[in-house]
Design an enzyme around this catalytic site. Sequence first.
Site, short mmCIF file in Angstrom:
data_model
loop_
_atom_site.label_atom_id
_atom_site.label_comp_id
_atom_site.label_asym_id
_atom_site.label_seq_id
_atom_site.Cartn_x
_atom_site.Cartn_y
_atom_site.Cartn_z
N SER A 24 47.28 25.71 47.02
CA SER A 24 46.09 25.47 46.23
C SER A 24 46.36 24.21 45.41
CB SER A 24 45.82 26.67 45.33
OG SER A 24 44.57 26.53 44.70
N GLU A 25 45.49 23.22 45.50
CA GLU A 25 45.86 21.88 45.05
C GLU A 25 45.95 21.73 43.53
OE1 GLU A 25 43.12 22.54 46.91
OE2 GLU A 25 41.40 21.36 46.25
N ASN A 26 45.57 22.75 42.79
CA ASN A 26 45.82 22.69 41.35
C ASN A 26 47.28 22.96 41.01
OD1 ASN A 26 45.15 25.38 42.21
ND2 ASN A 26 45.15 26.00 40.07
#
Lengths: 222, 222, 232, 232
Positions: free
Chosen positions: B46-48
């Site tokens: 998840s790119e966060n």
Amino acid sequence: MALTREQMAQRVARELEDGFYVNLGIGIPTLVANYIPDGIDVMLQSENGLLGMGRFPTEDELDPDMINAGKQTVTARPGAAIFSSAESFAMIRGGHVDLTVLGAFEVDQNGNIASWMVPGKLIKGMGGAMDLVAGAENIICTMTHASKHGESKLLESCNLPLTGAGCINRVLTDLAYLEIKDGSFILKERAPGVSVEEIVEKTAGKLIVPAHVPEMTFEEVV
Amino acid sequence: MALTREQMAQRVARELEDGFYVNLGIGIPTLVANYIPDGIDVMLQSENGLLGMGRFPTEDELDPDMINAGKQTVTARPGAAIFSSAESFAMIRGGHVDLTVLGAFEVDQNGNIASWMVPGKLIKGMGGAMDLVAGAENIICTMTHASKHGESKLLESCNLPLTGAGCINRVLTDLAYLEIKDGSFILKERAPGVSVEEIVEKTAGKLIVPAHVPEMTFEEVV
Amino acid sequence: MAGFDKRVFSYEQAMEGIEDGMTIIAGGFGLCGIPENLIAEIKRRRVKDLTVVSNNCGVDGFGLGLLLEDRQIRKIFASYVGENALFEQQMLNDEIEVILTPQGTLAEKMRAGGAGIPAFYTATGYGTPIGEGKEVREFNGRPHILEEAMTGDFAIVKGWKADRYGNVVYRHTAQNFNPMAATAGRITVVEVEEIVEPGELEPSQIHTPGIYVDRIIQGSFEKRIEKRTVRS
Amino acid sequence: MAGFDKRVFSYEQAMEGIEDGMTIIAGGFGLCGIPENLIAEIKRRRVKDLTVVSNNCGVDGFGLGLLLEDRQIRKIFASYVGENALFEQQMLNDEIEVILTPQGTLAEKMRAGGAGIPAFYTATGYGTPIGEGKEVREFNGRPHILEEAMTGDFAIVKGWKADRYGNVVYRHTAQNFNPMAATAGRITVVEVEEIVEPGELEPSQIHTPGIYVDRIIQGSFEKRIEKRTVRS
């Protein structure tokens, strides 16, 4: 009398301010840590990835995984941080280190520094020096004022290959403390018993000599 | 019959391989996580800043400091890693993610994708989509084959502003599964009951139709 | 090796696929945090014409110094070398090509290589021999030089603890170049002191997330000290 | 404030020196890990014409959304905005200038700003509206665009624990943009949930070393959840 290595370290240490993050190069700069004035706390940055370098370890504390940039075994003081080389040089290159002290072969009146390479001699490398001089806004060079043969190392223009261009603003030699500004060395202080004339004679670069050049004083250090 | 959203997710899930690190975009791509085949383990990025995204939390596990890139509360699976946004996109841009699945408004025969901006409509931003399409070597676009008015979204050249240029190599629509290669769409599979003719009609870009185009099959999912 | 289990159980497996002429990116600073057993395995395999990217090149008979004995290294990118007689000799004889690279630039080149940044500007080295032939551009009124990223066929890394997914933590200043090296290998091999169960490492305290790591091996380490300094 | 004690004891002190027209770099992703009390203090001070660098712009009445109410933000660099009605309205009325920036590029611009890298190349955004007007260069046969670093007059950061030297650790995914923001402020202010004694944080597990941090304040946090998703 020319300053001893210890006196040079003592004089540099007076430039430390409370709360400074400081990177000390190998040699005389390392000795500065022995003369941190009372009431002043500085945090030593070691470019292999340690902020808050402590004392050398006791035999019991000795740990091969805990070294400084000089590859000596060290300790971390309470509140130290340890990080990668990329993070360490992010700090350095990003200008977050308050003061860098390093040795040099030559500096010149335009703030150029040569400290890593003598053509014809074995070249071992620049290590972190190029990053340190490019990144710090506040650098003190420690060096002898002239070679053993009396040749000045404070030049109009460096002869040796540079470590960095236009980045040095203060020099402490065994004879004098000088600033570099607008293309000149400015003589700020002289070593005890060293005459202005000797400094003038041994400075090849453009030198500005104020009317009064105070003599450094040193207390006996126990 | 056109595929349902769930069937689209199921079909995409067949492209997963054991040991894949996968980034799933918002919408249909998110559903892919529900159809991971037995015996296959994938790690969701998840790119966060989360590698190893787990299930939604129970009420007891709910933690505002633990969210995914869709800003939903999530959990981390055992063996997850959590890191900064810079590290997260280092992974993405550096090509370390094995498969990226994301939605699109349009794709074209040269692998261009438009997925973030419709001129004249309110533009909210690209989030991480431009980094994801630029960084992944392996991307599946999920989208409807044509608009409600029957206009193809698989084009000779995208009309909308791009998210990335020349980066898409696979598309799953509600009608077909296609590859993009050498300036053409290649029809690989068709949805159950959907004719090749319908796909040809609804594909505006150059389309290569092999002699045999297998029909997708779906088991009843419990 | 199923799913995310990246463990291998021999050093032979760990370095499988290494060939003559490859580029190896190595973690370590001096002899601290070096992948000593992986280096020894490269020596054992006698691969030649290697390009090595490492801050230093070990000492006589230890670390990367081992690879000098049979002249396995053709070229090295490093910031500081010549701590060993064999290296000096090979350098003087032009048997090894040395590309001296400022330490911070070297670290950033590895990071950039792993992070999909093909090149970046830095003030480091401008006006010096390092800047020669490189593009110069001013930013904020100051000249900078363009430096390109580095990647390797293999990255060899020394960690402290890892889980079988390849999540790694480093110990003290043995971290140094290891995290960047780990990101920059086409195949990244990490040797560690201990392999723990997934979930034992706190997720937000992992230095190298497993996505960068291809193989993990547990080893035992000599950890030679280069400059032993103690106080009494 | 003596030596390395960076603690301040009021939010007024924490944001002392902020002025109209300044650039503020903020950590946070959505409403997760945002410096909510520092933002509230900026609102209280009514400074105007701010440029904000942040992945998002909060929601109506919370986070950076608070600064929209009195039109304190003139310009924002973000990757995703418009989660709030007030923002949309100000964007449509051209009352706020929005520079949309890909999320990874935004993170890297902050990191570069703190790390003395004035510019870097990335493939992200090439061939899109983001690449327009930017220099294009090929590396490894692929076009990349040049992106410049970002720094701010202030960086506002939300940490979990810190010591008084300014060493910070973040909790779970509340880390996000905070570590990069912390490096990129001329004055970096970090608000945390707990201040611990120096030495309590393991040195090699510190996310933000104190050298980047100017002020530390302990606060209490609402931690609003944007999308509450639970399973039964």
